[in-house]
Every structure is written in C-alpha cells, then in structure tokens.
Design a protein around this motif. Structure first.
Motif, PDB file in Angstrom:
ATOM      1  N   ALA A 298      -4.569   7.371 -10.508  1.00  0.00           N
ATOM      2  CA  ALA A 298      -4.585   8.096 -11.783  1.00  0.00           C
ATOM      3  C   ALA A 298      -4.760   9.599 -11.553  1.00  0.00           C
ATOM      4  O   ALA A 298      -4.071  10.425 -12.169  1.00  0.00           O
TER       5      ALA A 298
ATOM      6  N   ALA B 232      -5.315   6.846 -24.700  1.00  0.00           N
ATOM      7  CA  ALA B 232      -5.927   5.835 -23.830  1.00  0.00           C
ATOM      8  C   ALA B 232      -6.801   6.445 -22.733  1.00  0.00           C
ATOM      9  O   ALA B 232      -7.916   5.974 -22.477  1.00  0.00           O
ATOM     10  N   ALA B 233      -6.314   7.490 -22.078  1.00  0.00           N
ATOM     11  CA  ALA B 233      -7.084   8.091 -20.979  1.00  0.00           C
ATOM     12  C   ALA B 233      -8.371   8.721 -21.496  1.00  0.00           C
ATOM     13  O   ALA B 233      -9.444   8.555 -20.907  1.00  0.00           O
TER      14      ALA B 233
ATOM     15  N   ARG C  43      -4.164   0.537 -18.340  1.00  0.00           N
ATOM     16  CA  ARG C  43      -4.720  -0.165 -19.492  1.00  0.00           C
ATOM     17  C   ARG C  43      -5.951  -0.971 -19.072  1.00  0.00           C
ATOM     18  O   ARG C  43      -5.895  -1.772 -18.136  1.00  0.00           O
TER      19      ARG C  43
ATOM     20  N   ASN D 164      -2.204  13.088 -19.337  1.00  0.00           N
ATOM     21  CA  ASN D 164      -2.979  11.853 -19.464  1.00  0.00           C
ATOM     22  C   ASN D 164      -2.338  10.703 -18.703  1.00  0.00           C
ATOM     23  O   ASN D 164      -1.158  10.391 -18.919  1.00  0.00           O
TER      24      ASN D 164
ATOM     25  N   ALA E 119      -3.426   6.644 -17.657  1.00  0.00           N
ATOM     26  CA  ALA E 119      -4.440   5.596 -17.786  1.00  0.00           C
ATOM     27  C   ALA E 119      -3.854   4.242 -17.420  1.00  0.00           C
ATOM     28  O   ALA E 119      -2.740   3.899 -17.835  1.00  0.00           O
TER      29      ALA E 119
ATOM     30  N   TRP F 134       0.481   1.030 -16.936  1.00  0.00           N
ATOM     31  CA  TRP F 134      -0.002   2.402 -16.981  1.00  0.00           C
ATOM     32  C   TRP F 134       0.521   3.082 -18.237  1.00  0.00           C
ATOM     33  O   TRP F 134       1.675   2.896 -18.616  1.00  0.00           O
TER      34      TRP F 134
ATOM     35  N   ALA G 106     -10.909   6.053 -22.464  1.00  0.00           N
ATOM     36  CA  ALA G 106     -11.522   5.459 -21.265  1.00  0.00           C
ATOM     37  C   ALA G 106     -12.582   6.379 -20.679  1.00  0.00           C
ATOM     38  O   ALA G 106     -13.669   5.929 -20.278  1.00  0.00           O
TER      39      ALA G 106
ATOM     40  N   ALA H 209      -8.569   5.907 -15.302  1.00  0.00           N
ATOM     41  CA  ALA H 209      -7.832   6.900 -16.080  1.00  0.00           C
ATOM     42  C   ALA H 209      -8.155   8.297 -15.572  1.00  0.00           C
ATOM     43  O   ALA H 209      -9.207   8.522 -14.966  1.00  0.00           O
TER      44      ALA H 209
END
Length: 263
Positions: free
Chosen positions: A14, A218-219, A110, A106, A108, A85, A222, A114
């Motif tokens: 990441a 998402a990132a 899932r 970004n 991440a 991802w 997280a 991330a």
C-alpha cells in the motif's frame, strides 16, 4: 487468519503504491492538462490516469492474483478474487487542476492495509489494519495520535446531497453550538481524514451513502479506525451497506457533540 507478517507485507505494498502515485502527481503538477469529462461536472486529468497506472503496476507486481477497483480504470482482475484493492490515484482533482496542492493518493486493501500519500507534504499515512503511522521524508515512522485539540472540523460541501433535507452540511456549519465549539475547514480532499487520525483535525463530516467500499474513502476510514478514532455514519450507525455518509471524530466526546448537532 492473517498473520502479522502478511499484514506488514500488505502495508508495504500500500505504501509503495501510494508513493508511486504521489511521484506521478508531483511530476505532472503545474502542466496544462486536458480534462477528461466524467459527467455531472466531474472530470479526470492525465495525472489521475497516469498515477493510477503507476499504482496498479506496484500492486500487479506484488499481488498479481488480487483484484483492483480503480477510480479511473474500474474493476480489474477476477470478480471472484478473495482480495480487492481500492485505488483513488488523485483525490482532489479540481484542487490539483487549478494549482492547489491539497490532494491525496489513496490505496487500500479491502478490510486490510491502507496508505494515504500527501504528494506535496512529504508524508505517507499508513496502517497494517491494526496500528496507524505516518512516514515523513527523511524521518522515521511516528504513531498517529488523534486529538480534538485543534477544534478544526472539515466538512465536505461537494454535491450530491442524498440525505437532504434531513441532513445538510451547510446547516451544521450554521448551528450555534458548532460555531461556539469548532472552526470549519473545507479542503475538498479525503486527505482531511488522514489529518483526523494524525491530530491535525478534530473531525470530518460528509454526506453520502455507503462509503465503506468507496475508492475515495476506504483508505482514510481504515487509517482512522486503526488510530482509534470514532467512525460512524451521519445517523450514528456503523458504516456499511445501509450507511449514510460519514462522521469521523478524534474521540467519543467530539463525535457525540457533532451527532447532537446533526440530529
């Protein structure tokens, strides 16, 4: 069960992906870039596309069997892949296109690692899914420590507003208690989520639907969860398939204050 070594390796992927994207974003900054119309007033630039390709190159080399959902390229890889991802190569495209350096890259996995890169601030915020850190150019990794001390709250004012008239971000900004307790900021990029995790912001609020699987969010989600922030929808419920927007706060007290104003 994912062991700590695997989590660390995913975090490294990441970070490498976010850095690769950030390198492209920096290198193309200031150029005259054609806009690729995406409809509804949204657009991408060659920097978005090239940054995503750089990120995908890192992921493909390290995790060839994983699927990827990219902001520009869409779904790639096997639909039934056990790992996916989520990639937003340039969050804050309008900022970038007019010469404002408030953007984020970004990347991440899932439900896993991330990273969020600040291309112009020389920082990469990252998590292995359990702990959250920031890596600064020329310095070591520092744990992320959320705090509401700044009293700064970032509020996303970009449309659409799916929860209006029940919730309007502009109404929150005009709430007497908000004016008394906080100071609003609008940076128009999910870099603000990383700033909550890092203690640079007290909270972040945005309208929307389910943002848990969004390439944009998402990132940052997280990161904030791993750093110990309070993360819910604008209705106070856990984010998920029935989610409504996002309220991320440095601590429970700040979250509770914002929820009382929203309600």
């Amino acid at each position: 069960m994912i062991d700590s070594c695997a989590r660390s390796d995913d975090a490294a992927v990441a970070i490498a992906g976010a850095r690769a994207g950030a390198d492209v974003v920096r290198s193309m900054y200031g150029r005259r870039l054609d806009r690729i119309d995406k409809g509804a007033g949204d657009f991408a630039t060659a920097a978005d596309v090239d940054a995503e390709e750089a990120i995908l190159g890192v992921i493909r080399a390290a995790r060839p069997d994983d699927a990827v959902l990219g902001e520009e390229g869409g779904q790639q890889g096997a639909l039934g892949a056990g790992r996916q991802w989520l990639v937003d190569p340039l969050c804050g495209t309008l900022n970038y296109a007019v010469g404002t350096m408030l953007v984020a890259v970004n990347v991440a996995l899932r439900d896993g690692a991330a990273a969020v890169a600040d291309p112009f601030g020389g920082e990469v915020y990252f998590t292995d899914g359990e702990s959250a850190w920031v890596r600064r150019d020329g310095a070591g990794d520092v744990p992320l420590t959320p705090t509401p001390a700044t009293r700064l709250v970032d509020v996303n004012l970009d449309p659409p507003f799916p929860n209006a008239p029940g919730f309007r971000a502009v109404d929150l900004l005009a709430h007497p208690e908000f004016i008394d307790r906080f100071r609003p900021r609008v940076v128009s990029t999910t870099l603000a989520l990383a700033w909550v995790a890092a203690g640079k912001r007290a909270a972040y609020v945005t309208d929307g639907g389910d943002l848990s699987g969004s390439v944009h969010f998402a990132a940052g989600i997280a990161l904030c969860r791993a750093a110990g922030c309070t993360v819910t929808g604008i209705d106070g419920a856990p984010i998920g398939e029935a989610g409504r927007g996002l309220v991320v706060a440095a601590d429970d007290e700040t979250h509770g204050l914002l929820m009382s104003m929203i309600r």
